[in-house]
Structures are given as C-alpha cells and as structure tokens.
Scaffold this motif. Structure first.
Motif, mmCIF file in Angstrom:
data_model
loop_
_atom_site.group_PDB
_atom_site.id
_atom_site.type_symbol
_atom_site.label_atom_id
_atom_site.label_comp_id
_atom_site.label_asym_id
_atom_site.label_seq_id
_atom_site.Cartn_x
_atom_site.Cartn_y
_atom_site.Cartn_z
ATOM 1 N N VAL A 169 0.819 -1.221 0.000
ATOM 2 C CA VAL A 169 0.000 0.000 0.000
ATOM 3 C C VAL A 169 0.850 1.268 0.000
ATOM 4 O O VAL A 169 0.314 2.369 -0.084
ATOM 5 C CB VAL A 169 -0.976 0.030 1.192
ATOM 6 N N LEU A 170 2.174 1.114 0.088
ATOM 7 C CA LEU A 170 3.063 2.267 0.157
ATOM 8 C C LEU A 170 3.500 2.679 -1.246
ATOM 9 O O LEU A 170 3.877 1.849 -2.074
ATOM 10 C CB LEU A 170 4.284 1.928 1.008
ATOM 11 N N ALA A 171 3.433 3.985 -1.525
ATOM 12 C CA ALA A 171 3.837 4.509 -2.831
ATOM 13 C C ALA A 171 5.347 4.391 -3.012
ATOM 14 O O ALA A 171 6.103 4.249 -2.049
ATOM 15 C CB ALA A 171 3.402 5.970 -2.958
ATOM 16 N N GLU A 172 5.778 4.443 -4.258
ATOM 17 C CA GLU A 172 7.213 4.420 -4.556
ATOM 18 C C GLU A 172 7.899 5.581 -3.839
ATOM 19 O O GLU A 172 7.404 6.709 -3.851
ATOM 20 C CB GLU A 172 7.435 4.530 -6.067
ATOM 21 N N ASP A 173 9.013 5.287 -3.192
ATOM 22 C CA ASP A 173 9.772 6.243 -2.382
ATOM 23 C C ASP A 173 9.043 6.618 -1.094
ATOM 24 O O ASP A 173 9.436 7.552 -0.398
ATOM 25 C CB ASP A 173 10.103 7.510 -3.175
ATOM 26 N N GLY A 174 7.972 5.890 -0.772
ATOM 27 C CA GLY A 174 7.259 6.122 0.479
ATOM 28 C C GLY A 174 8.051 5.612 1.673
ATOM 29 O O GLY A 174 9.005 4.837 1.536
ATOM 30 N N VAL A 175 7.638 6.039 2.860
ATOM 31 C CA VAL A 175 8.385 5.723 4.085
ATOM 32 C C VAL A 175 7.488 5.002 5.089
ATOM 33 O O VAL A 175 6.333 5.397 5.313
ATOM 34 C CB VAL A 175 8.953 7.001 4.733
ATOM 35 N N PHE A 176 8.029 3.950 5.675
ATOM 36 C CA PHE A 176 7.376 3.226 6.759
ATOM 37 C C PHE A 176 8.183 3.430 8.032
ATOM 38 O O PHE A 176 9.392 3.237 8.049
ATOM 39 C CB PHE A 176 7.288 1.735 6.443
ATOM 40 N N LEU A 177 7.491 3.835 9.109
ATOM 41 C CA LEU A 177 8.135 4.004 10.411
ATOM 42 C C LEU A 177 7.392 3.166 11.436
ATOM 43 O O LEU A 177 6.154 3.221 11.521
ATOM 44 C CB LEU A 177 8.116 5.464 10.867
ATOM 45 N N THR A 178 8.129 2.400 12.203
ATOM 46 C CA THR A 178 7.510 1.643 13.292
ATOM 47 C C THR A 178 8.354 1.746 14.554
ATOM 48 O O THR A 178 9.585 1.701 14.504
ATOM 49 C CB THR A 178 7.308 0.164 12.916
ATOM 50 N N GLN A 179 7.688 1.934 15.671
ATOM 51 C CA GLN A 179 8.333 1.869 16.994
ATOM 52 C C GLN A 179 7.738 0.679 17.726
ATOM 53 O O GLN A 179 6.519 0.510 17.744
ATOM 54 C CB GLN A 179 8.098 3.149 17.788
ATOM 55 N N GLN A 180 8.612 -0.127 18.307
ATOM 56 C CA GLN A 180 8.165 -1.326 19.007
ATOM 57 C C GLN A 180 8.792 -1.394 20.397
ATOM 58 O O GLN A 180 9.819 -0.769 20.664
ATOM 59 C CB GLN A 180 8.523 -2.571 18.199
ATOM 60 N N VAL A 181 8.158 -2.166 21.265
ATOM 61 C CA VAL A 181 8.640 -2.356 22.631
ATOM 62 C C VAL A 181 9.724 -3.425 22.630
ATOM 63 O O VAL A 181 9.512 -4.535 22.133
ATOM 64 C CB VAL A 181 7.482 -2.773 23.553
ATOM 65 N N SER A 182 10.876 -3.093 23.181
ATOM 66 C CA SER A 182 11.983 -4.044 23.234
ATOM 67 C C SER A 182 11.748 -5.111 24.301
ATOM 68 O O SER A 182 10.973 -4.916 25.244
ATOM 69 C CB SER A 182 13.292 -3.305 23.520
ATOM 70 N N GLU A 183 12.457 -6.216 24.168
ATOM 71 C CA GLU A 183 12.262 -7.341 25.077
ATOM 72 C C GLU A 183 12.561 -6.973 26.525
ATOM 73 O O GLU A 183 11.939 -7.502 27.455
ATOM 74 C CB GLU A 183 13.156 -8.517 24.660
ATOM 75 N N HIS A 184 13.521 -6.071 26.759
ATOM 76 C CA HIS A 184 13.940 -5.763 28.123
ATOM 77 C C HIS A 184 13.228 -4.531 28.694
ATOM 78 O O HIS A 184 13.641 -3.999 29.722
ATOM 79 C CB HIS A 184 15.455 -5.587 28.201
ATOM 80 N N ASP A 185 12.136 -4.112 28.078
ATOM 81 C CA ASP A 185 11.321 -3.033 28.628
ATOM 82 C C ASP A 185 10.663 -3.487 29.943
ATOM 83 O O ASP A 185 10.230 -4.634 30.058
ATOM 84 C CB ASP A 185 10.232 -2.658 27.614
ATOM 85 N N LYS A 186 10.603 -2.573 30.930
ATOM 86 C CA LYS A 186 9.987 -2.858 32.245
ATOM 87 C C LYS A 186 10.532 -4.165 32.824
ATOM 88 O O LYS A 186 9.815 -4.966 33.432
ATOM 89 C CB LYS A 186 8.460 -2.945 32.136
ATOM 90 N N LEU A 187 11.840 -4.355 32.684
ATOM 91 C CA LEU A 187 12.436 -5.637 33.031
ATOM 92 C C LEU A 187 12.283 -5.957 34.510
ATOM 93 O O LEU A 187 11.953 -7.094 34.875
ATOM 94 C CB LEU A 187 13.917 -5.643 32.637
ATOM 95 N N ASN A 188 12.506 -4.979 35.385
ATOM 96 C CA ASN A 188 12.401 -5.280 36.826
ATOM 97 C C ASN A 188 10.966 -5.619 37.224
ATOM 98 O O ASN A 188 10.727 -6.409 38.137
ATOM 99 C CB ASN A 188 12.970 -4.148 37.682
ATOM 100 N N VAL A 189 9.982 -5.038 36.537
ATOM 101 C CA VAL A 189 8.575 -5.355 36.812
ATOM 102 C C VAL A 189 8.288 -6.805 36.424
ATOM 103 O O VAL A 189 7.723 -7.584 37.209
ATOM 104 C CB VAL A 189 7.634 -4.410 36.037
ATOM 105 N N LYS A 190 8.685 -7.188 35.230
ATOM 106 C CA LYS A 190 8.407 -8.540 34.742
ATOM 107 C C LYS A 190 9.152 -9.589 35.553
ATOM 108 O O LYS A 190 8.621 -10.681 35.812
ATOM 109 C CB LYS A 190 8.760 -8.623 33.251
#
Length: 251
Positions: A132-153
């Motif tokens: 669905v992305l046009a030519e020269d279009g940009v995709f940006l994604t931010q995701q939660v890393s495995e070690h996020d909130k590590l002391n809580v988990k």
C-alpha cells in the motif's frame, strides 16, 4: 489447567475503556533519542496520505493530523475504533481524519496508495505495508523491546517478551522488511530509566497494557506489586525502564 490469557479480549476491553490514553499518568523519564510521532511528521508533507496501523484510540495521530492531507487510522479492535471515533468527534477540526476497523494483515487499500505508513507498538505485515506504500514512500515503526519494564516482569515472574533475547524482535522485523522489498532500513534504539510518581500511576499502566499478562487476576499479584513499589521507590518515584526500538524503511 491454567486458562490461557486472551489478549484480544483484553485489548477490546481496554479500547472501550480508555484507548491508549495514558495522559493522566504522572511519570518522568530520562531524555529519549526521539519522539515517534515527531519523526513521522518530519517525513510527512501536507500533500501526503498517511496510514497509522494500530492507531488505538487515535490519541497520538490526532495531534499530527494537520501535517497530512489525509490521515487514516486503523485498528483490529472494535473498542479502540469506537474510542477513536469519540476522540475525533471531540476535536471538531480534523476533517481529514478517518478511523476504521481493519486487520493489519489484510490492508483493504489500493496498491501504492499511501506516502507514509506509521505503526507504534502494534503488529504489522511487512508485505502488506509494502503493497500500500507509494514508490519512495516511508514506513516508520516503533516497538517495545524485550527488556522493557524488566524489573517489573522479573518481580512477577511473567511478562511481555520475558525470556526472549534482546534484539530478537528487531532482527525479525528487519528481515521481514527486507524480504518484502524494502531497500533502505535504518534502526534506532533507546533504554532509559523512568519513574512513576505514585503506585496508582504504575497500577494504571499495568492494568491497561499487556506488560504483565493477567495482571490482577492472580491472588499473589497485589502482594508482589506492593513489594515491588517498596523495593524500587525513592525520592524520584517508582523506578523501572523504558526500552524501545524504531525502524525507518523506504520503499
């Protein structure tokens, strides 16, 4: 036999109750290297069509609506889209915004329709985004890393991505994007300390996110939570960490 946690049901419930609105929480964080939707706006021109995958209650994208000609937010959860529609109605000024329920694995849009696709803390299909992305279009994604909130988990002995080697998810997404056809892929990461002002602030986070699956449903959870607050509280607040990675890929 222990009942398997139903994330989809949880997500629907949170969507109806709150969306992804955490603005009431009092939390301070060390400086981060970026703000995701600031990065999205830097890549977006006012003539662009922008798709936001996993838009939740639309809280974030509504704030950047003026930067795009058309902004479409999709989410799999009906409850999230209901909340997004209510938030849109309250703004009374975002006539260029549409919210619709849709599966990210089956994007119902014309080929090469969007100039920008964003996705924050949500699943996506690299091949669907590429389509669905046009030519020269940009995709940006931010995701939660495995070690996020590590002391809580670690305190609860269970948690989102607990036990997965840090970097595993990042490499998985990179490979999927490369396989889909993206040529230019950039990665950024951060892991910073953050402090929640009160136990109620941290409690709100755990209740409305999948950081600790089934949080509050097990008899021992309250005792573990109270001990965690006692062990990790100082004059700044209740200490944990925020770990994220961001991928920017150009078609």
């Amino acid at each position: 036999m222990k009942k398997q946690w139903d994330y989809n049901t949880f997500y629907e419930r949170v969507g109806q109750q709150n969306g992804w609105d955490f603005s009431t929480m009092k939390v301070i964080s060390e400086p981060t290297d970026w703000d995701f939707y600031d990065e999205v706006t830097r890549c977006t021109q006012t003539s662009d069509l922008l798709l936001d995958i996993g838009t939740g209650g639309g809280e974030a994208v509504l704030a950047i609506a003026e930067h795009a000609h058309l902004l479409v937010g999709i989410d799999l959860a009906h409850g999230m889209i209901e909340t997004a529609q209510r938030n849109l109605k309250r703004t009374k000024k975002c006539s260029n915004v549409r919210f619709t329920q849709m599966d990210a694995d089956n994007l119902q849009f014309p080929k090469s329709f969007f100039n920008i696709v964003s996705c924050r803390h949500s699943a996506f299909s690299a091949s669907e985004v590429y389509n669905v992305l046009a030519e020269d279009g940009v995709f940006l994604t931010q995701q939660v890393s495995e070690h996020d909130k590590l002391n809580v988990k670690q305190a609860f002995g269970r948690g989102q991505h607990l036990g997965i080697e840090p970097g595993t998810l990042l490499e998985k997404y990179k490979q999927e994007l490369q396989h889909a056809g993206f040529q230019h892929i950039e990665v950024r990461e951060y892991n910073v300390t953050e402090y929640y002002a009160t136990p109620e602030d941290l409690l709100f986070l755990l209740t409305h996110t999948p950081i600790v699956p089934q949080f509050g449903e097990l008899a021992s959870d309250l005792d573990i939570f109270e001990q965690f607050v006692q062990d990790h509280r100082d004059e700044k607040g209740i200490r944990t960490n925020s770990a994220r990675f961001m991928i920017t890929a150009r078609k």
